[in-house]
Scaffold this motif. Structure first.
Motif, PDB file in Angstrom:
ATOM      1  N   SER A   6       2.685   5.992  -2.993  1.00 49.07           N
ATOM      2  CA  SER A   6       3.879   6.706  -3.490  1.00 49.07           C
ATOM      3  C   SER A   6       3.478   6.937  -5.110  1.00 49.07           C
ATOM      4  CB  SER A   6       5.170   6.230  -3.618  1.00 49.07           C
ATOM      5  OG  SER A   6       5.462   6.209  -2.313  1.00 49.07           O
ATOM      6  N   ARG A   7       3.218   6.106  -5.809  1.00 47.40           N
ATOM      7  CA  ARG A   7       2.865   6.028  -7.258  1.00 47.40           C
ATOM      8  C   ARG A   7       1.347   6.792  -7.371  1.00 47.40           C
ATOM      9  NH1 ARG A   7       6.558   3.817 -10.766  1.00 47.40           N
ATOM     10  NH2 ARG A   7       7.998   2.591  -9.438  1.00 47.40           N
ATOM     11  N   LEU A   8       0.552   6.653  -6.579  1.00 48.48           N
ATOM     12  CA  LEU A   8      -0.730   7.711  -6.814  1.00 48.48           C
ATOM     13  C   LEU A   8      -0.316   8.979  -6.550  1.00 48.48           C
ATOM     14  CD1 LEU A   8      -3.087   5.295  -5.150  1.00 48.48           C
ATOM     15  CD2 LEU A   8      -3.603   6.150  -7.241  1.00 48.48           C
ATOM     16  N   ASN A   9       0.468   9.355  -5.414  1.00 53.29           N
ATOM     17  CA  ASN A   9       0.726  10.789  -5.251  1.00 53.29           C
ATOM     18  C   ASN A   9       1.798  11.375  -6.057  1.00 53.29           C
ATOM     19  OD1 ASN A   9      -0.742  10.812  -2.919  1.00 53.29           O
ATOM     20  ND2 ASN A   9       0.688  10.184  -1.641  1.00 53.29           N
ATOM     21  N   ALA A  10       2.801  10.516  -6.686  1.00 57.34           N
ATOM     22  CA  ALA A  10       3.357  11.189  -7.944  1.00 57.34           C
ATOM     23  C   ALA A  10       2.791  11.396  -8.964  1.00 57.34           C
ATOM     24  CB  ALA A  10       4.607  10.235  -8.148  1.00 57.34           C
ATOM     25  N   ALA A  11       1.502  10.518  -9.572  1.00 60.87           N
ATOM     26  CA  ALA A  11       0.846  10.747 -10.541  1.00 60.87           C
ATOM     27  C   ALA A  11       0.028  11.998 -10.135  1.00 60.87           C
ATOM     28  CB  ALA A  11      -0.171   9.547 -10.724  1.00 60.87           C
ATOM     29  N   TYR A  12      -0.428  12.084  -8.996  1.00 67.23           N
ATOM     30  CA  TYR A  12      -1.451  13.268  -8.438  1.00 67.23           C
ATOM     31  C   TYR A  12      -0.516  14.523  -8.733  1.00 67.23           C
ATOM     32  CZ  TYR A  12      -3.477  16.751  -5.459  1.00 67.23           C
ATOM     33  OH  TYR A  12      -4.168  17.796  -5.067  1.00 67.23           O
ATOM     34  N   GLY A  13       0.805  14.648  -8.464  1.00 64.41           N
ATOM     35  CA  GLY A  13       1.667  15.854  -8.582  1.00 64.41           C
ATOM     36  C   GLY A  13       1.878  16.210 -10.136  1.00 64.41           C
ATOM     37  N   THR A  14       2.267  15.183 -10.973  1.00 64.89           N
ATOM     38  CA  THR A  14       2.315  15.497 -12.331  1.00 64.89           C
ATOM     39  C   THR A  14       1.269  15.877 -12.886  1.00 64.89           C
ATOM     40  OG1 THR A  14       4.038  13.321 -12.286  1.00 64.89           O
ATOM     41  CG2 THR A  14       2.906  14.137 -14.245  1.00 64.89           C
ATOM     42  N   LEU A  15      -0.027  15.336 -12.498  1.00 60.07           N
ATOM     43  CA  LEU A  15      -1.309  16.007 -12.865  1.00 60.07           C
ATOM     44  C   LEU A  15      -1.412  17.183 -12.671  1.00 60.07           C
ATOM     45  CD1 LEU A  15      -4.003  15.545 -14.505  1.00 60.07           C
ATOM     46  CD2 LEU A  15      -4.907  14.520 -12.406  1.00 60.07           C
ATOM     47  N   ARG A  16      -1.273  17.626 -11.461  1.00 64.10           N
ATOM     48  CA  ARG A  16      -1.429  19.107 -10.870  1.00 64.10           C
ATOM     49  C   ARG A  16      -0.465  20.019 -11.545  1.00 64.10           C
ATOM     50  NH1 ARG A  16      -5.487  20.843  -7.286  1.00 64.10           N
ATOM     51  NH2 ARG A  16      -3.934  22.544  -7.582  1.00 64.10           N
ATOM     52  N   MET A  75      -1.453  -3.874  -4.548  1.00 65.75           N
ATOM     53  CA  MET A  75      -1.685  -3.615  -3.268  1.00 65.75           C
ATOM     54  C   MET A  75      -2.884  -4.690  -2.865  1.00 65.75           C
ATOM     55  SD  MET A  75      -3.468   0.016  -1.530  1.00 65.75           S
ATOM     56  CE  MET A  75      -4.689  -0.162  -2.722  1.00 65.75           C
ATOM     57  N   LYS A  76      -3.869  -4.706  -3.890  1.00 63.30           N
ATOM     58  CA  LYS A  76      -5.022  -5.591  -3.439  1.00 63.30           C
ATOM     59  C   LYS A  76      -4.818  -7.037  -3.460  1.00 63.30           C
ATOM     60  CE  LYS A  76      -6.896  -7.174  -7.162  1.00 63.30           C
ATOM     61  NZ  LYS A  76      -7.646  -7.488  -8.420  1.00 63.30           N
ATOM     62  N   ARG A  77      -3.848  -7.589  -4.131  1.00 59.58           N
ATOM     63  CA  ARG A  77      -3.114  -9.058  -3.940  1.00 59.58           C
ATOM     64  C   ARG A  77      -2.740  -9.206  -2.781  1.00 59.58           C
ATOM     65  NH1 ARG A  77      -2.065  -8.224  -9.303  1.00 59.58           N
ATOM     66  NH2 ARG A  77      -0.125  -7.267  -9.033  1.00 59.58           N
ATOM     67  N   ALA A  78      -1.949  -7.931  -1.971  1.00 57.11           N
ATOM     68  CA  ALA A  78      -1.361  -8.410  -0.822  1.00 57.11           C
ATOM     69  C   ALA A  78      -2.504  -8.407   0.164  1.00 57.11           C
ATOM     70  CB  ALA A  78      -0.373  -7.209  -0.324  1.00 57.11           C
ATOM     71  N   MET A  79      -3.544  -7.532  -0.134  1.00 61.70           N
ATOM     72  CA  MET A  79      -4.501  -7.606   0.957  1.00 61.70           C
ATOM     73  C   MET A  79      -5.366  -8.762   0.961  1.00 61.70           C
ATOM     74  SD  MET A  79      -6.043  -3.503   0.937  1.00 61.70           S
ATOM     75  CE  MET A  79      -6.355  -3.525  -0.999  1.00 61.70           C
ATOM     76  N   ARG A  80      -5.426  -9.325  -0.199  1.00 60.53           N
ATOM     77  CA  ARG A  80      -6.240 -10.698  -0.360  1.00 60.53           C
ATOM     78  C   ARG A  80      -5.696 -11.694   0.229  1.00 60.53           C
ATOM     79  NH1 ARG A  80     -10.306 -11.334  -4.394  1.00 60.53           N
ATOM     80  NH2 ARG A  80      -9.424 -13.518  -4.796  1.00 60.53           N
ATOM     81  N   SER A  95       0.934  -1.235  -0.044  1.00 62.35           N
ATOM     82  CA  SER A  95      -0.049  -0.132   0.038  1.00 62.35           C
ATOM     83  C   SER A  95       1.051   1.238  -0.172  1.00 62.35           C
ATOM     84  CB  SER A  95      -0.914   0.155   1.045  1.00 62.35           C
ATOM     85  OG  SER A  95      -0.354  -0.055   2.444  1.00 62.35           O
ATOM     86  N   GLY A  96       2.072   1.350   0.624  1.00 63.61           N
ATOM     87  CA  GLY A  96       2.866   2.369   0.541  1.00 63.61           C
ATOM     88  C   GLY A  96       3.681   2.499  -0.783  1.00 63.61           C
ATOM     89  N   ALA A  97       3.809   1.589  -1.385  1.00 64.60           N
ATOM     90  CA  ALA A  97       4.115   1.688  -3.143  1.00 64.60           C
ATOM     91  C   ALA A  97       3.071   2.202  -3.698  1.00 64.60           C
ATOM     92  CB  ALA A  97       4.560   0.308  -3.496  1.00 64.60           C
ATOM     93  N   ALA A  98       1.998   1.602  -3.749  1.00 60.47           N
ATOM     94  CA  ALA A  98       0.939   2.194  -4.261  1.00 60.47           C
ATOM     95  C   ALA A  98       0.481   3.813  -3.943  1.00 60.47           C
ATOM     96  CB  ALA A  98      -0.368   1.367  -4.095  1.00 60.47           C
ATOM     97  N   TRP A 115      -1.549   1.792 -11.984  1.00 60.76           N
ATOM     98  CA  TRP A 115      -2.441   0.542 -11.838  1.00 60.76           C
ATOM     99  C   TRP A 115      -1.656  -0.722 -11.283  1.00 60.76           C
ATOM    100  CZ3 TRP A 115      -7.274   0.452 -10.714  1.00 60.76           C
ATOM    101  CH2 TRP A 115      -8.043   1.546 -11.296  1.00 60.76           C
ATOM    102  N   PRO A 116      -0.438  -1.028 -11.776  1.00 61.92           N
ATOM    103  CA  PRO A 116       0.096  -2.311 -11.476  1.00 61.92           C
ATOM    104  C   PRO A 116       0.230  -2.056  -9.777  1.00 61.92           C
ATOM    105  CG  PRO A 116       1.201  -1.603 -13.563  1.00 61.92           C
ATOM    106  CD  PRO A 116       0.266  -0.603 -12.984  1.00 61.92           C
ATOM    107  N   TYR A 117       0.603  -1.130  -9.304  1.00 63.45           N
ATOM    108  CA  TYR A 117       0.810  -1.029  -7.821  1.00 63.45           C
ATOM    109  C   TYR A 117      -0.295  -1.088  -7.164  1.00 63.45           C
ATOM    110  CZ  TYR A 117       5.731  -0.156  -8.996  1.00 63.45           C
ATOM    111  OH  TYR A 117       6.921  -0.220  -9.283  1.00 63.45           O
ATOM    112  N   VAL A 118      -1.611  -0.479  -7.707  1.00 62.65           N
ATOM    113  CA  VAL A 118      -2.941  -0.689  -6.880  1.00 62.65           C
ATOM    114  C   VAL A 118      -3.059  -2.419  -6.947  1.00 62.65           C
ATOM    115  CG1 VAL A 118      -5.229   0.038  -6.953  1.00 62.65           C
ATOM    116  CG2 VAL A 118      -3.432   1.719  -7.588  1.00 62.65           C
ATOM    117  N   GLY A 119      -2.939  -2.804  -8.211  1.00 65.33           N
ATOM    118  CA  GLY A 119      -3.174  -4.206  -8.323  1.00 65.33           C
ATOM    119  C   GLY A 119      -2.432  -5.034  -7.285  1.00 65.33           C
TER     120      GLY A 119
END
Length: 193
Positions: free
Chosen positions: A140-150, A181-186, A135-138, A175-179
């Motif tokens: 980081s990727r989400l926030n980096a994408a958010y920063g780029t988009l902003r 994260m989902k696999r780790a949670m499952r 989830s930390g890796a996801a 998306w691969p990092y979100v996926g």
């Protein structure tokens, strides 16, 4: 010794034997009763210990079930928030690329980002290391994408080319990092693929 003394001696021995037998019988009865009481006390102690052990196991099982349920609820919220965060970024990206008024999409993006942040904070408190790493890796990727988009969204006309490639970058880089994260949670929840 005369016959009288012999009779008296036999009578004394007979009375002593009768009294001795009574004392011996009482002594044996007392010893047997003590042994029965000791055995009953031991059995009660074993039953009490067994009951306490069962209670301890039941409480441990209950704590484990509660922990699993708490993690499941947290993971559902975190997975949903991560997907909504990425979806809100994609929607905002489309609004920027089409040149539409992006205030509404930016507001949705901010709400999704804050929701993800809150869910992530909860997960940090209850998730095991494997899920925390994923989830930390996801995050980081989400926030980096958010920063780029902003950054690109601040001047969409100047970054039209970058904005055009950003959706593909989301799919490759986030998306691969979100996926994962989902696999780790499952896996933590014991859900088989």
């Amino acid at each position: 010794m005369g016959a009288g003394w012999v009779g008296l001696l036999i009578a004394v021995v007979g009375v002593a034997g009768t009294l001795g037998a009574a004392l011996l019988t009482q002594n044996r009865a007392d010893r047997t009763k003590r042994m029965e009481l000791r055995a009953a006390a031991e059995q009660r102690r074993e039953e009490r210990d067994h009951a306490l052990e069962l209670l301890r196991v039941e409480r441990a099982d209950e704590r484990q079930r509660e922990s699993l349920e708490r993690r499941r609820a947290c993971y559902i919220s975190l997975n949903t928030a991560a997907r909504q965060y990425l979806t809100a970024m994609t929607s905002h990206l489309h609004a920027l690329r089409r040149g539409e008024d992006s205030d509404a999409s930016l507001e949705n993006l901010e709400a999704a980002r804050l929701s993800f942040r809150d869910c992530y904070a909860e997960a940090q408190m209850i998730a095991p290391d494997a899920v925390s790493r994923a989830s930390g890796a996801a995050k980081s990727r989400l926030n980096a994408a958010y920063g780029t988009l902003r950054e690109y969204g601040a001047a969409p006309a100047d970054h039209a080319e970058e904005l055009a490639g950003l959706e593909g970058e989301f799919h490759r880089e986030v998306w691969p990092y979100v996926g994962e994260m989902k696999r780790a949670m499952r896996a933590d929840l014991g859900v088989d693929d």
